[in-house]
Enzyme design. Structure first.
Site, short mmCIF file in Angstrom:
data_model
loop_
_atom_site.label_atom_id
_atom_site.label_comp_id
_atom_site.label_asym_id
_atom_site.label_seq_id
_atom_site.Cartn_x
_atom_site.Cartn_y
_atom_site.Cartn_z
N ASP A 49 -21.34 118.78 -41.52
CA ASP A 49 -22.16 119.19 -42.65
C ASP A 49 -22.50 117.99 -43.54
O ASP A 49 -21.61 117.39 -44.15
CB ASP A 49 -21.38 120.25 -43.46
CG ASP A 49 -22.25 120.95 -44.47
OD1 ASP A 49 -23.26 120.36 -44.91
OD2 ASP A 49 -21.92 122.10 -44.83
N SER A 117 -43.01 116.59 -47.16
CA SER A 117 -43.81 117.69 -46.62
C SER A 117 -45.13 117.87 -47.37
O SER A 117 -45.24 117.54 -48.56
CB SER A 117 -42.99 118.98 -46.77
OG SER A 117 -43.79 120.11 -46.58
N ALA A 118 -46.09 118.49 -46.68
CA ALA A 118 -47.35 118.88 -47.31
C ALA A 118 -47.10 119.87 -48.45
O ALA A 118 -47.95 120.04 -49.33
CB ALA A 118 -48.27 119.52 -46.27
N CYS A 119 -45.91 120.50 -48.43
CA CYS A 119 -45.60 121.51 -49.46
C CYS A 119 -45.40 120.92 -50.85
O CYS A 119 -45.21 121.65 -51.81
CB CYS A 119 -44.36 122.31 -49.06
SG CYS A 119 -44.66 123.38 -47.66
N TYR A 148 -39.12 124.99 -52.16
CA TYR A 148 -38.93 124.05 -51.05
C TYR A 148 -39.73 122.77 -51.34
O TYR A 148 -39.24 121.66 -51.18
CB TYR A 148 -39.41 124.72 -49.75
CG TYR A 148 -39.59 123.80 -48.57
CD1 TYR A 148 -38.51 123.37 -47.83
CD2 TYR A 148 -40.87 123.38 -48.19
CE1 TYR A 148 -38.69 122.52 -46.73
CE2 TYR A 148 -41.06 122.54 -47.10
CZ TYR A 148 -39.97 122.12 -46.37
OH TYR A 148 -40.16 121.28 -45.30
N LYS A 152 -38.53 118.82 -52.18
CA LYS A 152 -39.04 117.68 -51.41
C LYS A 152 -39.58 116.60 -52.36
O LYS A 152 -39.36 115.42 -52.14
CB LYS A 152 -40.16 118.13 -50.46
CG LYS A 152 -39.68 118.89 -49.24
CD LYS A 152 -39.05 117.96 -48.24
CE LYS A 152 -38.62 118.65 -46.97
NZ LYS A 152 -37.69 117.83 -46.18
N GLU A 190 -39.58 130.55 -37.28
CA GLU A 190 -40.62 129.84 -36.50
C GLU A 190 -41.90 129.69 -37.32
O GLU A 190 -42.20 130.50 -38.18
CB GLU A 190 -40.90 130.58 -35.19
CG GLU A 190 -41.49 131.97 -35.29
CD GLU A 190 -40.45 133.05 -35.57
OE1 GLU A 190 -39.34 132.73 -35.97
OE2 GLU A 190 -40.79 134.24 -35.39
N THR A 218 -56.33 128.56 -44.01
CA THR A 218 -56.49 127.44 -43.06
C THR A 218 -55.27 126.49 -43.10
O THR A 218 -54.57 126.39 -44.11
CB THR A 218 -57.74 126.61 -43.40
OG1 THR A 218 -57.64 126.19 -44.76
CG2 THR A 218 -59.00 127.40 -43.17
N ARG A 282 -55.09 124.28 -46.33
CA ARG A 282 -54.27 123.05 -46.28
C ARG A 282 -54.70 122.23 -45.06
O ARG A 282 -54.81 122.76 -43.96
CB ARG A 282 -52.79 123.42 -46.19
CG ARG A 282 -51.89 122.22 -46.03
CD ARG A 282 -50.43 122.58 -46.18
NE ARG A 282 -50.07 122.88 -47.55
CZ ARG A 282 -48.94 123.50 -47.91
NH1 ARG A 282 -48.10 123.92 -47.00
NH2 ARG A 282 -48.67 123.70 -49.18
P1 NAD Z 1 -35.38 121.89 -38.28
O1 NAD Z 1 -34.96 123.02 -39.16
O2 NAD Z 1 -35.61 122.16 -36.86
O3 NAD Z 1 -34.34 120.70 -38.40
C1 NAD Z 1 -33.58 120.48 -39.55
C2 NAD Z 1 -32.14 120.31 -39.09
O4 NAD Z 1 -31.33 120.03 -40.25
C3 NAD Z 1 -31.56 121.56 -38.44
O5 NAD Z 1 -31.14 121.29 -37.11
C4 NAD Z 1 -30.39 121.93 -39.32
O6 NAD Z 1 -29.26 122.43 -38.62
C5 NAD Z 1 -30.07 120.60 -39.97
N1 NAD Z 1 -29.31 120.81 -41.19
C6 NAD Z 1 -29.61 121.66 -42.21
N2 NAD Z 1 -28.63 121.63 -43.12
C7 NAD Z 1 -27.70 120.74 -42.66
C8 NAD Z 1 -26.46 120.30 -43.15
N3 NAD Z 1 -25.97 120.74 -44.32
N4 NAD Z 1 -25.77 119.39 -42.44
C9 NAD Z 1 -26.24 118.93 -41.24
N5 NAD Z 1 -27.41 119.33 -40.73
C10 NAD Z 1 -28.14 120.22 -41.43
O7 NAD Z 1 -36.69 121.27 -38.96
P2 NAD Z 1 -37.76 120.27 -38.36
O8 NAD Z 1 -39.00 121.03 -38.10
O9 NAD Z 1 -37.17 119.46 -37.29
O10 NAD Z 1 -38.05 119.35 -39.64
C11 NAD Z 1 -37.38 118.13 -39.86
C12 NAD Z 1 -37.67 117.65 -41.27
O11 NAD Z 1 -39.08 117.51 -41.47
C13 NAD Z 1 -37.17 118.59 -42.36
O12 NAD Z 1 -36.69 117.83 -43.43
C14 NAD Z 1 -38.41 119.32 -42.78
O13 NAD Z 1 -38.33 119.78 -44.11
C15 NAD Z 1 -39.48 118.27 -42.61
N6 NAD Z 1 -40.80 118.85 -42.38
C16 NAD Z 1 -41.04 119.50 -41.20
C17 NAD Z 1 -42.29 120.07 -41.00
C18 NAD Z 1 -42.59 120.80 -39.72
O14 NAD Z 1 -43.71 121.30 -39.59
N7 NAD Z 1 -41.69 120.91 -38.77
C19 NAD Z 1 -43.28 119.99 -41.98
C20 NAD Z 1 -42.99 119.33 -43.16
C21 NAD Z 1 -41.74 118.75 -43.34
#
Ligand code: NAD
Length: 346
Positions: A49, A117-119, A148, A152, A190, A218, A282
Site C-alpha cells: 500500500d 488528467s483531463a479532469c 477526482y 489531481k 471500466e 463528446t 472534452r
Molecule cells: P488503474 O486504476 O488501472 O491503475 C491504478 C493502480 O493504482 C491500480 O492498479 C491500483 O491498484 C493502484 N493503487 C491504488 N491505490 C493504491 C495504493 N494505496 N497502493 C498501491 N497501489 C494503489 O488506472 P490507469 O488507467 O492505469 O491510470 C493510471 C494513472 O493515470 C492514474 O493515476 C489515473 O488517475 C491516471 N489517468 C488515467 C486515465 C485513463 O484514461 N486511464 C486518464 C487520466 C488520468
C-alpha cells in the site's frame, strides 16, 4: 538503469512495465495488486500500500533514474462522477502522492513522472459538445467538475512545488481517456470504450446497447501504445509540462457506439438511459505537446478500437464459457432418440 513504476498492477502501469523492461531496464513495480490479465514483467514486483510511507521507502531505491507515479484511486464515470466515493478518492490519492514526493526527494531520484488528467480542466470550459477548451493554460482559474480532478490538480501543484523548492526533476502529463487491451472491461470501473465494446460484444442480433445520457457528449480517446510513447518522450525531455497526452480525434458517445458496431459487424439499437455523464464536451488540445516535443499522438481512433474490441470480445466469450453450466452439455453430441416418436429437436 533502474525505473520504478507505481501503479504497476493497473492498466497503464502494467503496459508501461512491459515497455520499460523491453528497453532492457531493471523495473521495480509496486501496487496493491498484481495485473489482472497477464503476469507483470517487472524485475521485482512489490505488493503493498503506497499510502504507507515505509512501503514507499522499500520500493524506491536510492538514485533510481526514473519514477513513474501512476497509482491512484480511480475508475470510470460510474465511480468518479457519482460523488459517493469522493472522500476515498481524494484521501487515498493525495496520501500516495505526498509519500511518493517525500521519498523521491529523500532518495534523490533522477526524475519523476506524474500522471495527471483531463479532469483538472474547468467544467465551464466543457459545456459545449463541439467546442470544448482544454488548452493547458486554461486550467486556471481552477474549477474541475469532480473531486477526482481537484485532487489531481492539487497533486500537480505538489510536484511543481517540490521541483521549485527541492530541485526535483518532475514531468507532468495530463492523460485523456486512455484505452486498450488489458484494461478493466467490466465491474463498474471500466471506461466508455471498454464498456461499449463489452455491451456490443454481449448483444445478440436485433438487441440494443445502453448509453448513458443522450449520447451526444463528446470525448477523445487515446490508445495505450500512444500514451506510453507520449509519457516516455515527455519524461526524457527538457520540458516539465503540465501537458496534454491525448488524442484530438473527437467523437460523441453515440458515434463511438456506431464505430464499435461497425468493427463488430453488428447493427443494434441505442437505448439511452440516465447515468453519470460527466462534462458535455472534452478533447485534447495538442498544440503544446507538438510545439515542445515535436510529436503528438496520431493513431486514428478506429485502429485502437479494433484491437480493443477484439480483446474484449474474447474476454466476453471466455467468461460466457466459464459461467454457462450448460455449455459442456450443448457441445456434447446429442443423444440418439431411442423412440421414433420422440421429436428430433427434443
Ligand atoms: P488503474 O486504476 O488501472 O491503475 C491504478 C493502480 O493504482 C491500480 O492498479 C491500483 O491498484 C493502484 N493503487 C491504488 N491505490 C493504491 C495504493 N494505496 N497502493 C498501491 N497501489 C494503489 O488506472 P490507469 O488507467 O492505469 O491510470 C493510471 C494513472 O493515470 C492514474 O493515476 C489515473 O488517475 C491516471 N489517468 C488515467 C486515465 C485513463 O484514461 N486511464 C486518464 C487520466 C488520468
Amino acid at each position: 538503469m533502474t525505473s520504478v513504476v507505481l501503479g504497476a498492477g493497473g492498466f497503464i502501469g502494467s503496459h508501461l512495465v512491459t515497455r520499460l523492461t523491453g528497453e532492457g531496464r531493471a523495473v521495480h513495480g509496486a501496487d496493491l495488486k498484481h495485473p489482472e490479465f497477464s503476469p507483470s514483467r517487472a524485475t521485482q514486483f512489490h505488493q503493498g500500500d503506497l499510502r504507507d510511507l515505509e512501503f514507499v521507502r522499500s520500493v524506491i531505491p536510492e538514485g533510481a533514474e526514473e519514477v513513474y507515479q501512476l497509482a491512484a484511486d480511480m475508475g470510470g464515470a460510474g465511480y468518479i462522477f457519482t460523488g459517493d466515493n469522493d472522500a476515498d478518492i481524494m484521501h487515498n490519492s493525495a496520501m500516495i502522492n505526498l509519500n511518493v514526493l517525500q521519498v523521491c526527494q529523500e532518495r534523490r531520484v533522477g526524475r519523476v513522472f506524474y500522471s495527471s488528467s483531463a479532469c483538472i480542466y474547468p467544467g465551464s470550459n466543457q459545456t459545449e459538445a463541439l467546442t470544448p477548451n482544454l488548452e493547458e493554460a486554461s486550467a486556471y482559474p481552477a474549477e474541475p467538475d469532480s473531486d477526482y480532478g481537484w485532487e489531481k490538480l492539487f497533486s500537480e501543484r505538489m510536484f511543481q512545488a517540490y521541483a521549485r523548492n527541492y530541485g526535483l526533476v518532475a514531468r507532468i502529463g495530463r492523460y485523456h481517456n486512455v484505452f486498450g487491451p488489458e484494461g478493466t472491461w467490466t465491474g463498474g470501473r471500466e471506461k466508455a470504450p471498454a464498456a461499449i465494446c463489452r455491451k456490443v460484444a454481449e448483444a445478440s442480433a436485433g438487441g440494443s446497447v445502453e448509453v448513458w445520457g443522450d449520447g451526444e457528449q463528446t470525448r477523445s480517446f487515446l490508445y495505450i501504445d500512444e500514451c506510453l510513447e507520449g509519457t516516455l518522450r515527455l519524461m526524457r525531455s527538457d520540458f516539465a509540462g503540465p501537458v496534454n497526452i491525448g488524442s484530438e480525434e473527437m467523437v460523441s458517445i453515440n458515434g463511438l457506439v456506431e464505430r464499435v458496431m461497425q468493427i463488430a459487424g453488428k447493427s443494434l439499437d441505442l437505448h439511452h438511459v440516465e447515468g453519470p455523464v460527466g462534462v458535455r464536451g472534452r478533447r485534447s488540445d495538442n498544440r503544446l505537446i507538438h510545439e515542445r516535443l515535436a510529436w503528438a499522438p496520431s493513431w486514428p481512433l478506429k485502429k485502437g478500437l479494433s484491437l480493443t474490441y477484439e480483446w474484449i470480445a474474447d474476454q466476453v466469450a471466455r467468461s460466457a464459457d466459464t459461467k454457462s453450466p450448460s455449455r459442456s452439455v450443448l457441445s456434447a453430441p446429442l443423444p440418439t432418440p431411442t423412440s421414433p416418436s420422440l421429436p428430433r429437436s427434443a
